[in-house]
Design a protein around this motif. Structure first.
Motif, PDB file in Angstrom:
ATOM      1  N   ASP B 430      49.922  33.898  55.787  1.00 31.27           N
ATOM      2  CA  ASP B 430      49.476  35.198  56.242  1.00 31.27           C
ATOM      3  C   ASP B 430      48.833  35.956  55.083  1.00 31.27           C
ATOM      4  OD1 ASP B 430      49.137  37.581  57.477  1.00 31.27           O
ATOM      5  OD2 ASP B 430      51.272  38.156  57.397  1.00 31.27           O
ATOM      6  N   TYR B 431      47.605  36.398  55.281  1.00 28.78           N
ATOM      7  CA  TYR B 431      46.903  37.123  54.219  1.00 28.78           C
ATOM      8  C   TYR B 431      47.698  38.342  53.757  1.00 28.78           C
ATOM      9  CZ  TYR B 431      43.475  40.271  52.106  1.00 28.78           C
ATOM     10  OH  TYR B 431      42.838  41.146  51.272  1.00 28.78           O
ATOM     11  N   GLU B 432      48.292  39.051  54.705  1.00 25.49           N
ATOM     12  CA  GLU B 432      49.044  40.259  54.337  1.00 25.49           C
ATOM     13  C   GLU B 432      50.251  39.906  53.465  1.00 25.49           C
ATOM     14  OE1 GLU B 432      48.088  43.322  54.664  1.00 25.49           O
ATOM     15  OE2 GLU B 432      46.298  42.685  55.753  1.00 25.49           O
ATOM     16  N   TRP B 433      50.860  38.776  53.782  1.00 26.45           N
ATOM     17  CA  TRP B 433      51.994  38.339  52.957  1.00 26.45           C
ATOM     18  C   TRP B 433      51.537  38.099  51.516  1.00 26.45           C
ATOM     19  CZ3 TRP B 433      52.736  33.854  50.101  1.00 26.45           C
ATOM     20  CH2 TRP B 433      54.024  33.705  49.554  1.00 26.45           C
ATOM     21  N   LEU B 434      50.427  37.386  51.402  1.00 25.44           N
ATOM     22  CA  LEU B 434      49.936  37.068  50.060  1.00 25.44           C
ATOM     23  C   LEU B 434      49.533  38.346  49.329  1.00 25.44           C
ATOM     24  CD1 LEU B 434      49.387  34.525  48.298  1.00 25.44           C
ATOM     25  CD2 LEU B 434      46.990  34.835  48.872  1.00 25.44           C
ATOM     26  N   LYS B 435      48.892  39.232  50.057  1.00 26.27           N
ATOM     27  CA  LYS B 435      48.435  40.484  49.468  1.00 26.27           C
ATOM     28  C   LYS B 435      49.624  41.276  48.909  1.00 26.27           C
ATOM     29  CE  LYS B 435      45.481  44.305  50.733  1.00 26.27           C
ATOM     30  NZ  LYS B 435      45.709  45.292  51.765  1.00 26.27           N
ATOM     31  N   ALA B 436      50.729  41.206  49.602  1.00 27.09           N
ATOM     32  CA  ALA B 436      51.916  41.935  49.162  1.00 27.09           C
ATOM     33  C   ALA B 436      52.517  41.344  47.888  1.00 27.09           C
ATOM     34  CB  ALA B 436      52.960  41.948  50.282  1.00 27.09           C
ATOM     35  N   ARG B 437      52.128  40.131  47.565  1.00 31.40           N
ATOM     36  CA  ARG B 437      52.601  39.533  46.311  1.00 31.40           C
ATOM     37  C   ARG B 437      51.929  40.197  45.103  1.00 31.40           C
ATOM     38  NH1 ARG B 437      56.788  37.028  45.845  1.00 31.40           N
ATOM     39  NH2 ARG B 437      55.977  35.760  44.131  1.00 31.40           N
ATOM     40  N   PHE B 438      50.735  40.776  45.335  1.00 28.40           N
ATOM     41  CA  PHE B 438      49.959  41.364  44.238  1.00 28.40           C
ATOM     42  C   PHE B 438      50.323  42.828  44.019  1.00 28.40           C
ATOM     43  CE2 PHE B 438      47.532  37.631  45.085  1.00 28.40           C
ATOM     44  CZ  PHE B 438      46.750  37.378  43.973  1.00 28.40           C
ATOM     45  N   ASP B 439      49.951  43.345  42.885  1.00 27.73           N
ATOM     46  CA  ASP B 439      50.062  44.770  42.602  1.00 27.73           C
ATOM     47  C   ASP B 439      49.030  45.490  43.468  1.00 27.73           C
ATOM     48  OD1 ASP B 439      49.980  47.303  41.613  1.00 27.73           O
ATOM     49  OD2 ASP B 439      49.472  46.744  39.540  1.00 27.73           O
ATOM     50  N   ASP B 440      49.478  46.438  44.270  1.00 24.70           N
ATOM     51  CA  ASP B 440      48.592  47.060  45.249  1.00 24.70           C
ATOM     52  C   ASP B 440      47.894  48.319  44.718  1.00 24.70           C
ATOM     53  OD1 ASP B 440      47.486  46.724  47.804  1.00 24.70           O
ATOM     54  OD2 ASP B 440      48.692  48.408  48.561  1.00 24.70           O
ATOM     55  N   ASN B 441      48.199  48.714  43.474  1.00 23.89           N
ATOM     56  CA  ASN B 441      47.552  49.900  42.911  1.00 23.89           C
ATOM     57  C   ASN B 441      46.108  49.600  42.552  1.00 23.89           C
ATOM     58  OD1 ASN B 441      49.911  51.608  42.919  1.00 23.89           O
ATOM     59  ND2 ASN B 441      50.699  50.195  41.359  1.00 23.89           N
ATOM     60  N   GLU B 442      45.358  50.655  42.315  1.00 21.83           N
ATOM     61  CA  GLU B 442      43.961  50.463  41.929  1.00 21.83           C
ATOM     62  C   GLU B 442      43.752  50.896  40.478  1.00 21.83           C
ATOM     63  OE1 GLU B 442      40.989  51.584  44.625  1.00 21.83           O
ATOM     64  OE2 GLU B 442      41.998  50.557  46.289  1.00 21.83           O
ATOM     65  N   TYR B 443      42.838  50.202  39.818  1.00 24.15           N
ATOM     66  CA  TYR B 443      42.564  50.486  38.408  1.00 24.15           C
ATOM     67  C   TYR B 443      41.062  50.561  38.185  1.00 24.15           C
ATOM     68  CZ  TYR B 443      47.430  49.040  38.173  1.00 24.15           C
ATOM     69  OH  TYR B 443      48.769  48.940  38.376  1.00 24.15           O
ATOM     70  N   ASP B 444      40.716  51.115  37.052  1.00 25.00           N
ATOM     71  CA  ASP B 444      39.310  51.269  36.658  1.00 25.00           C
ATOM     72  C   ASP B 444      38.582  49.929  36.771  1.00 25.00           C
ATOM     73  OD1 ASP B 444      36.930  51.848  35.449  1.00 25.00           O
ATOM     74  OD2 ASP B 444      37.838  52.904  33.741  1.00 25.00           O
ATOM     75  N   ASP B 445      37.444  49.932  37.463  1.00 26.58           N
ATOM     76  CA  ASP B 445      36.700  48.679  37.584  1.00 26.58           C
ATOM     77  C   ASP B 445      35.582  48.557  36.545  1.00 26.58           C
ATOM     78  OD1 ASP B 445      34.752  50.356  38.448  1.00 26.58           O
ATOM     79  OD2 ASP B 445      34.423  49.367  40.388  1.00 26.58           O
ATOM     80  N   GLY B 446      35.475  49.569  35.675  1.00 25.31           N
ATOM     81  CA  GLY B 446      34.475  49.490  34.619  1.00 25.31           C
ATOM     82  C   GLY B 446      33.084  49.893  35.092  1.00 25.31           C
ATOM     83  N   ARG B 447      32.956  50.187  36.388  1.00 25.39           N
ATOM     84  CA  ARG B 447      31.641  50.575  36.902  1.00 25.39           C
ATOM     85  C   ARG B 447      31.719  51.946  37.571  1.00 25.39           C
ATOM     86  NH1 ARG B 447      32.132  45.065  38.133  1.00 25.39           N
ATOM     87  NH2 ARG B 447      33.153  45.644  40.077  1.00 25.39           N
TER      88      ARG B 447
END
Ligand code: SF4
Ligand code: SF4
Ligand code: SF4
Lengths: 64, 960, 196
Positions: B430-447
């Motif tokens: 399940d994509y949502e399951w995998l996504k939950a494994r990652f850090d869900d915050n957002e960070y500077d993308d440099g652009r």
């Protein structure tokens, strides 16, 4: 004179000594291999592998 | 000016007899006392058990059966097969694999010494950890538990991105793929491998120019070249068996041109040698292209049909007049005219480059300059032509294609949501399951925006130390890197050694998974939380391995793992189990006794990697190729007759579609003279159909037999419908293909139908000479950060610094701001030796190789040596501008020009003059140790890929 | 009758040392003993050339002529071998040999081969073929198995050729014809009294 006789005697004695040894001592032959016999060095052995070695060279040494 | 032609007369007739005992040159120098003193010293080091083992490893039992196992050398990307003879489980003999069309039985020093892997006692042997600074044996179970608990704790405190790991280009495809999958299921893109620091700039450069990031032709195809240009490639040492094909090509009349700052052993065989200043490839190539355009030698028709944006390149090239080129590179007008003329008159010609062309702050510019030259001459997509990029490690191509990359997923699928969705469908998670494994915050993308870590490239192997050392608030992720796992990677291949030592000491956890301890075990002064896990070699596991030419060979397992070593797959499984995601990760992979079955893993890769045609190479097909090697022609790599009639050796990717449709593999990429089902093709339509009103699709050019006579975009379900080919799909295929493109249709139907009509699934477009998405759309010259020609910096400055690039602040201009050339007057460049590979631990632990190179050294020109007061053979300090210094031997030679010194990068085990022998686990230190080049190398990274600069920096040499 | 010879093509040799390590691998030659070595001329300069050298198995072997204990013999197909049980390690053959082939290891942990050691053309020595004695004193016996020396079989570029002198010369001549230039059969005059 006795000296001469003595020398002759000694010479004869040593000669007979040498002759006596002749039958059970090999005279050193320079340049002749003195080691163990190698079964794979013989004419027959070389003959036997000749074709195989030729094939091997054609497979392994050429650019194919 | 520095161009010279090798005289035709050979010097061999002047050889005096009796030389065997007194070889001249590098050998004698390096062996020195090796014959007597070194021999005794090393013999003293050999544990008696090793002596016994070595003897036991021989054919002493005339009655026991001898098993012959075919495997593939693990030391470079040529992919030489070899036959291992195994008796009673012991690797007792090594025989040449004459049948292999790649090497015809041949090997280099490393390949001919492979058998040592089968009984080396220098290996890690069993899991160990540092307890109060001493290595202590432990069980696998305890090791996995302790490491797992620590990883989970770090994850809890700092998020999944606080763990970084290096996978390996030396793992088989299956192992490398599992490493990437492991990182994904852990929930991070913080993984990388050797490709970053060997050919990342090549992959990015060529993929953005014409489609795929790989060697276009093959070693064998060089037989057909009329001109062979090698720039920054020393194949005689780095890819020795490739020289078999190169010299055969030369014997058939090809001209061999070698361009290099150093008169290499490859240069010794050249017709034309061009010595130029390290770090000036763009002006060098533009200097050649200037003559091409000036004499109208370019292939106009080819450019019209198949190339986009050459006019913009032409404008830049016009600035590189012969005078300016000479001012910057040191090469004269006549010199480059001769190169240009030779290339123009001898087509098709191939262009070979290696790390001399990639490891630079503007490496991706070099690569694209090479591409433009080849495109201008019409040399890409033809037999005998091509960009013959020689990759480094045995499976670096495969690991790049489907392994642990921080910025893409297996098959170069993007880390955007679309890419993850595709692989989630393949993995059936399940994509949502995998996504939950990652850090869900957002960070500077440099652009100017923000982005989630799941969708942004992870920290690269070239920069992991900055992930540790940099201020936390400057890093675009949750926390600093706190744990590092080196899973088949030498640390001494990365620059900035002293800072690396510091970074290692700051980590909360360091895990080394490798057959040998590697420099990671000894560089630092850590006391705890440091683990060594023994990983099996390639010869102790089976699997597939992708050679540089994209052929995927199958390695059979030679022997069972020695001591307590475990294969990569098993280690991945054990760790995943401990960390709690094994069930998801191995959902459709067969696991036997904790061992993921390689065939089963390859089938999963086959089911997902459509985009690059890693789908037709089923394990069965690959094994059949290995069993019938003798059927393949050495030049065309095509089977003639037999069960594989018409197929290309080991199905070089792309081998599109399912295994059942029997695509033959692609020998030469982008070759329009062949039907797509015979391995033909054209350039890829990967960048839209037009740019600023100009078409990007091919004009009046298509691959043989294509139903569309002209350019066309990539295939998807819409295009099939428009073309009226939709009903060529079966009902099942239709269901799976609806709304999908050829890369995401899991049935393979779109691909099958496109090819049935002679069309290439990836479209038919022009190659891009102008790559608008790169910092320099037309490759331009920029002086190295540490340049000996500071006077040129104002004309050719480097880039501005960037705040976020692969999550890290990255400096260019602020480094170049200072002139170091007075204090550090010599260019320091580095490269390979034939006896060793990579960081060298494995090969320096092999006595048959180690005996041949016993000292780390620096090649220095006699003039520079005299200036520095240094004599041949003397110990010197080589000092870099960032403070790192290495104590090594001076080798005074004309091989390097005045102003340039060269060091080999395989040494390690000394740090700034100190031997680290006592830090190795007992009995596992390599026979030969020395200071590492990279202790003295410096900062500097490519602006596209974060490639490190190891080919042009500065140093000074002083007597030690 | 076939006559075994070596030929190293300097135009193809790339100094890669595969021949050297193949020999080490096959016979487990100890550290410090080099049955085969690569010799470089003009190292690092234009004109750089290399050849791989071991015992050439001379027609009229000078080593045999000077050996005080007559431990040398020549097989019917021309391979020069010696009996280590007789060898007294005097070193005369080293001085006689035009190629510096004989090697004298120090007594080390590997002391079994304390006597003179040299290239056997992978043909073992005067012990029963493939016996443990032959293996430990002389290495393997590929010739008896119908295989050629491993150094040549594994040469990276097929520069080093081994086999019947006629075949070897033939392969080489074809190559020279294709690429032009003078044939340079280095060492053949000294070893075999002739060129290819
Ligand atoms: S290292 Fe490369 S060239 Fe050498 S034997 Fe192995 S694959 Fe062949
Ligand atoms: S090369 Fe030397 S050791 Fe070999 S046969 Fe000739 S003289 Fe004897
Ligand atoms: S293996 Fe061949 S190419 Fe390599 S050094 Fe030996 S003879 Fe030369």
């Amino acid at each position: 004179m006795p000296n001469k006789a003595m020398l002759a005697l000694a010479a004869a004695a040593s000669l007979s000594l040498l002759t006596a040894c002749g039958s059970d001592v090999t005279i050193y032959e320079a340049g002749v291999y003195k080691g163990k016999h190698d079964e794979t060095a013989t004419e027959e052995a070389a003959q036997r592998r000749q074709d195989q070695l030729r094939d091997r060279a054609m497979t392994g040494m050429t650019d194919r | 000016m520095k161009l010279m032609k090798k005289s035709g007369a050979a010097a061999s007739s002047s050889l005096a007899p009796g030389l065997l005992g007194k070889a001249i040159g590098r050998r004698t120098f390096l062996q020195g006392t090796g014959l007597a003193v070194g021999g005794a010293a090393v013999a003293g080091l050999l544990p008696t058990s090793m002596v016994k083992k070595a003897k036991a490893a021989r054919r002493i039992d005339p009655n026991a059966e001898i098993r012959r196992v075919k495997t593939v050398c693990g030391h470079c990307s040529v992919g030489c097969s070899t036959i291992a003879e195994v008796q009673n489980g012991v690797w007792i003999g090594q025989e040449p694999a004459f049948d292999s069309p790649i090497n015809l039985g041949a090997h280099c020093a490393k390949g001919a010494a492979l058998r040592n892997h089968g009984h080396s006692a220098r290996r890690v042997k069993y899991p160990m950890k540092l307890t109060n600074g001493r290595w202590q044996r432990m069980s696998w179970e305890d090791a996995i538990n302790e490491i797992g608990d620590k990883l989970l704790q770090i994850r809890k405190d700092s998020g999944p991105d606080a763990v970084w790991f290096a996978g390996s280009s030396k793992a088989n495809n299956e192992g490398a793929y599992l490493q990437r999958k492991f990182a994904a299921f852990w929930g991070s893109n913080n993984c990388d491998h050797q490709a970053r620091i060997c050919h990342s700039t090549t992959v990015a450069g060529v993929a953005n120019t014409w489609g795929y990031g790989a060697q276009t032709n093959s070693y064998n195809d060089i037989n057909k070249s009329k001109c062979i240009v090698m720039c920054g490639s020393n194949a005689a040492e780095a890819h020795p068996v490739a020289m078999q094909m190169i010299l055969r090509g030369k014997e058939q009349g090809a001209k061999l041109i070698v361009m290099d700052p150093r008169f290499t052993r490859t240069a010794a065989h050249s017709d034309i040698f061009v010595r130029f200043r390290s770090g000036t490839d763009v002006p060098l190539i533009w200097g050649i292209l200037w003559h091409v355009f000036d004499n109208e030698w370019e292939d106009r028709e080819y450019l019209r049909q198949r190339v986009f944006g050459m006019d913009r390149v032409r404008e830049e090239v016009a600035k590189w007049t012969p005078d300016e080129v000479e001012r910057v590179t040191g090469v004269s007008r006549e010199g480059l005219y001769e190169v240009a003329k030779t290339m123009a008159e001898n087509r098709p010609g191939t262009f070979v480059w290696c790390m001399g062309g990639t490891q630079h702050t503007i490496g991706s510019n070099y690569v694209r300059a090479y591409n433009c030259l080849q495109l201008a001459l019409g040399n890409i997509g033809v037999e005998g032509g091509g960009a013959n990029i020689f990759r480094g490690h045995d499976n670096v191509q495969g690991a790049t294609d489907i392994g642990p990359n921080p910025d893409n997923l297996p098959g170069y699928y993007p880390i955007s949501e679309a890419g993850w969705q595709h692989w989630c469908r393949v993995w059936d998670v399940d994509y949502e399951w995998l996504k939950a494994r990652f850090d869900d915050n957002e960070y500077d993308d440099g652009r100017g925006g923000t982005i989630k870590p799941m969708n942004t490239g992870g920290i690269t192997v070239s920069r992991w130390i900055d992930g540790v050392l940099e201020q936390k608030e400057n890093i675009a992720q949750s926390d600093n890197i706190r744990a590092v796992m080196f899973w088949g990677h030498a640390p001494n291949s990365q620059t900035r050694g002293p800072e690396m030592k510091r970074a290692m000491e700051m980590l909360d956890l360091l895990v080394v998974i490798d057959p040998y301890p590697t420099v990671s075990a000894v560089l630092h002064d850590r006391k705890e939380n440091t683990y060594l896990l023994p990983a099996a070699t390639q010869f102790e596991q089976s699997g597939s391995v992708t050679a540089s030419n994209r052929s995927i060979q199958w390695r059979d397992q030679v022997i069972d793992p020695l001591y307590e070593h475990k294969p990569d797959g098993e280690i991945a499984y054990l760790l995943a189990s401990k960390l709690g995601f094994a069930d998801e990760m191995f959902k459709h992979i067969e696991v036997r006794d904790n061992n993921p079955v390689p065939e089963s893993v390859l089938r999963e890769i086959n089911r997902g990697a459509w985009s690059i045609g890693y789908t037709g190479q089923s394990p069965e097909r690959l094994k059949e190729h290995m069993a019938n090697q003798g059927h393949f022609d050495v030049v065309s790599l095509k089977a003639e007759g037999g069960p594989l009639d018409g197929e290309t050796y080991c199905l070089p990717w792309p081998c599109y579609g399912t295994p059942e449709i029997k695509h033959p593999g692609t020998h030469v990429l982008y070759d329009t003279s062949k039907h797509v089902m015979e391995g033909g093709g054209n350039f890829r339509a990967n960048f839209g159909t037009e740019y600023e009103g100009e078409t990007l699709l091919a004009e009046d050019s298509w691959s043989k037999g294509a139903a569309i006579e002209g350019g066309y975009p990539q295939f998807d379900s819409e295009l099939l419908k428009q073309l009226g080919w939709w009903d060529d799909l079966t009902e099942d295929e239709k269901r799976q293909a609806e709304g999908r493109s050829w890369t995401t249709d899991l049935s393979g139907g779109i691909i099958r139908v496109a090819m049935k009509h002679g069309c290439h699934p990836f479209g038919n477009a022009k190659a891009r000479a102008y790559v608008w998405n790169f910092p320099d759309p037309v490759p331009i010259h920029r002086e190295p950060l540490y340049t000996p020609r500071y006077d040129l910096v104002s004309d050719y400055p480097t880039y501005e610094d960037r705040k976020v690039f692969y999550r890290l602040p990255t400096r260019w201009k602020s480094v170049q701001a200072r002139d170091y050339s007075r204090e550090f007057p010599l260019i320091h460049t580095s490269g390979r030796l034939v006896e060793y590979e990579g960081g060298g631990e494995e090969t320096r632990s092999n006595p048959w190789l180690a005996e041949l190179k016993q000292d780390m050294f620096v090649e220095i020109n006699p003039a520079d040596a005299n200036d520095a007061g240094v004599r041949d053979g003397q110990m010197v300090w080589l000092e870099g501008p960032e403070g790192g210094r290495i104590r090594i031997k001076a080798l005074v030679t004309h091989r390097v020009g005045r102003g340039t010194v060269f060091t080999p990068f395989h040494f390690g085990g000394h740090f700034q003059g100190e031997d680290l022998l006592s830090k190795y686990p007992d009995g596992s230190a390599p026979y030969v140790r020395g200071d590492s080049t990279n202790t003295a190398t410096t900062y500097g990274y490519d602006a596209v890929t974060m490639m490190q600069e190891t080919k042009t920096t500065l140093c000074r040499v002083v007597p030690a | 009758m076939a006559r075994m010879k070596f030929l190293c093509d300097a135009e193809r040799c790339i100094e890669c040392q595969a021949c050297v390590t193949a020999c080490k691998n096959e016979h487990e030659v100890p550290w410090g003993v080099n049955r085969r070595r690569v010799i470089v001329m003009n190292d690092g300069r234009p004109g750089e050339k290399s050849v791989s050298v071991a015992c050439m198995h001379c027609s009229d072997a000078p080593c045999a002529a000077v050996c005080p204990v007559d431990c040398f013999y020549t097989t019917a197909d021309g391979i020069v071998l010696h009996d280590k049980d007789l060898c007294i390690g005097c070193g005369y053959c080293f001085y006689a040999c035009p190629f510096g082939a004989p090697q004298y290891p120090q007594q080390t942990a590997f002391g079994v081969r304390g006597k003179m050691d040299k290239c056997t053309f992978c043909a073992g020595g005067p012990e029963i073929a493939h016996s443990e004695e032959e293996l430990t004193k002389y290495g393997t016996n590929r010739i008896a198995e119908g295989k050629l020396p491993l150094c040549a079989e594994m040469c990276a570029t097929k520069a080093l050729l081994a086999g019947d002198g006629d075949i070897v010369a033939d392969i080489y001549r074809k190559r020279v014809m294709r690429r032009g230039g003078r044939p340079q059969t280095w060492g053949w005059q000294a070893a075999y009294g002739q060129d290819a």
